[in-house]
Design an enzyme around this catalytic site. Structure first.
Site, PDB file in Angstrom:
ATOM      1  N   HIS A  24      30.708 -53.934  63.823  1.00  2.90           N
ATOM      2  CA  HIS A  24      30.909 -55.276  63.267  1.00  2.90           C
ATOM      3  C   HIS A  24      31.334 -55.195  61.797  1.00  2.90           C
ATOM      4  O   HIS A  24      32.334 -55.806  61.393  1.00  2.90           O
ATOM      5  CB  HIS A  24      29.602 -56.073  63.406  1.00  2.90           C
ATOM      6  CG  HIS A  24      29.687 -57.476  62.908  1.00  2.90           C
ATOM      7  ND1 HIS A  24      29.801 -58.555  63.749  1.00  2.90           N
ATOM      8  CD2 HIS A  24      29.670 -57.991  61.645  1.00  2.90           C
ATOM      9  CE1 HIS A  24      29.857 -59.661  63.038  1.00  2.90           C
ATOM     10  NE2 HIS A  24      29.771 -59.337  61.756  1.00  2.90           N
ATOM     11  N   GLU A  25      30.584 -54.433  61.014  1.00  2.00           N
ATOM     12  CA  GLU A  25      30.868 -54.342  59.577  1.00  2.00           C
ATOM     13  C   GLU A  25      32.154 -53.571  59.296  1.00  2.00           C
ATOM     14  O   GLU A  25      32.946 -53.955  58.440  1.00  2.00           O
ATOM     15  CB  GLU A  25      29.681 -53.692  58.852  1.00  2.00           C
ATOM     16  CG  GLU A  25      28.415 -54.526  58.869  1.00  2.00           C
ATOM     17  CD  GLU A  25      28.585 -55.881  58.207  1.00  2.00           C
ATOM     18  OE1 GLU A  25      29.429 -56.013  57.299  1.00  2.00           O
ATOM     19  OE2 GLU A  25      27.874 -56.822  58.611  1.00  2.00           O
ATOM     20  N   HIS A  28      35.241 -55.727  59.721  1.00  4.33           N
ATOM     21  CA  HIS A  28      35.518 -56.606  58.580  1.00  4.33           C
ATOM     22  C   HIS A  28      36.313 -55.865  57.508  1.00  4.33           C
ATOM     23  O   HIS A  28      37.315 -56.363  56.987  1.00  4.33           O
ATOM     24  CB  HIS A  28      34.205 -57.115  57.972  1.00  4.33           C
ATOM     25  CG  HIS A  28      33.544 -58.211  58.742  1.00  4.33           C
ATOM     26  ND1 HIS A  28      34.221 -59.312  59.220  1.00  4.33           N
ATOM     27  CD2 HIS A  28      32.250 -58.387  59.100  1.00  4.33           C
ATOM     28  CE1 HIS A  28      33.376 -60.114  59.840  1.00  4.33           C
ATOM     29  NE2 HIS A  28      32.178 -59.567  59.800  1.00  4.33           N
TER      30      HIS A  28
END
Length: 223
Positions: A24-25, A28
């Site tokens: 997820h990170e 980004h």
């Protein structure tokens, strides 16, 4: 559930939790770099190395505590956690307001892809001959699907600083978006209140269950 069962459960859930948050990170940061912001890249945060993203409290302590409590109380539980946020300087994006949308979408999008990966992993466990490994594989696959869907749906809530809040700010007219952004300092507190009160579960579980049922049907799984 006894102590041995809890330890085994934590061991099985640990990998899906860590990689769900890591992907997820990293997503980004990768998309932010694509659109012109190299902040995360320069800090070495665009990485699949979990150590770069793990928050001792949010990634380990909180999810583990919630998991243990849910098993001891025999409840369904709601796994919740977070990682160290990937730094993004939206002012560095080529078109800050428009590109913010794609940077925000990247996190939940990565969780959707991970949920599909774990569905395929679970399908493999079903196809393989029964052994000592197929049981844990099925449990891990189910955990991976559920954890990633929870993170995806949770982060799509239109509440700054969640990804859904960033998406809303990108899509709203400038003046409204400016007022909406003022909620951000209180966003995490609001989220915790919703979690503790049980309102958060009422909001997100129907959507999580619906998406999970669609995946189960599509891949021919049983959860």
């Amino acid at each position: 559930m006894g102590l041995d069962g809890i330890i085994q459960g934590i061991a099985i859930y640990a990998l899906p939790v860590i990689f769900a948050i890591t992907m997820h990170e990293a997503a980004h940061g990768y998309v932010a770099r694509y659109f012109g912001d190299f902040t995360a890249f320069n800090q070495g945060r665009i990485s699949l190395n979990p150590a770069k993203h793990i928050d001792p409290v949010g990634t380990i302590l909180v999810p583990a505590t919630l998991f243990i409590v849910s098993k001891l109380t025999m409840g369904a539980g709601f796994l919740f956690g977070w990682a160290k946020p990937v730094p993004v300087n939206f002012a560095n994006l080529r078109k800050p307001k428009q590109d913010m949308l794609w940077v925000a979408v990247a996190g939940p999008g990565a969780n959707l892809m991970m949920a599909i990966f774990w569905a395929l992993f679970m399908k493999l466990a079903i196809i393989l001959p029964v052994s000592d490994f197929t049981g844990p594989m099925l449990i891990m696959g189910r955990a991976g699907i559920e954890i990633n869907l929870i993170l995806m749906v949770l982060n799509l809530l239109p509440l700054p600083p969640l990804d859904g809040g960033r998406m809303a700010m990108s899509l709203l007219p400038h003046q409204i978006a400016s007022h909406f952004a003022k909620i951000e300092p209180y966003g995490f507190m609001i989220l915790l209140i919703l979690l503790i009160s049980g309102i958060l579960g009422i909001i997100v579980w129907p959507l999580i269950t619906f998406i999970k049922l669609m995946m189960v049907s599509f891949f021919g799984l049983y959860i």
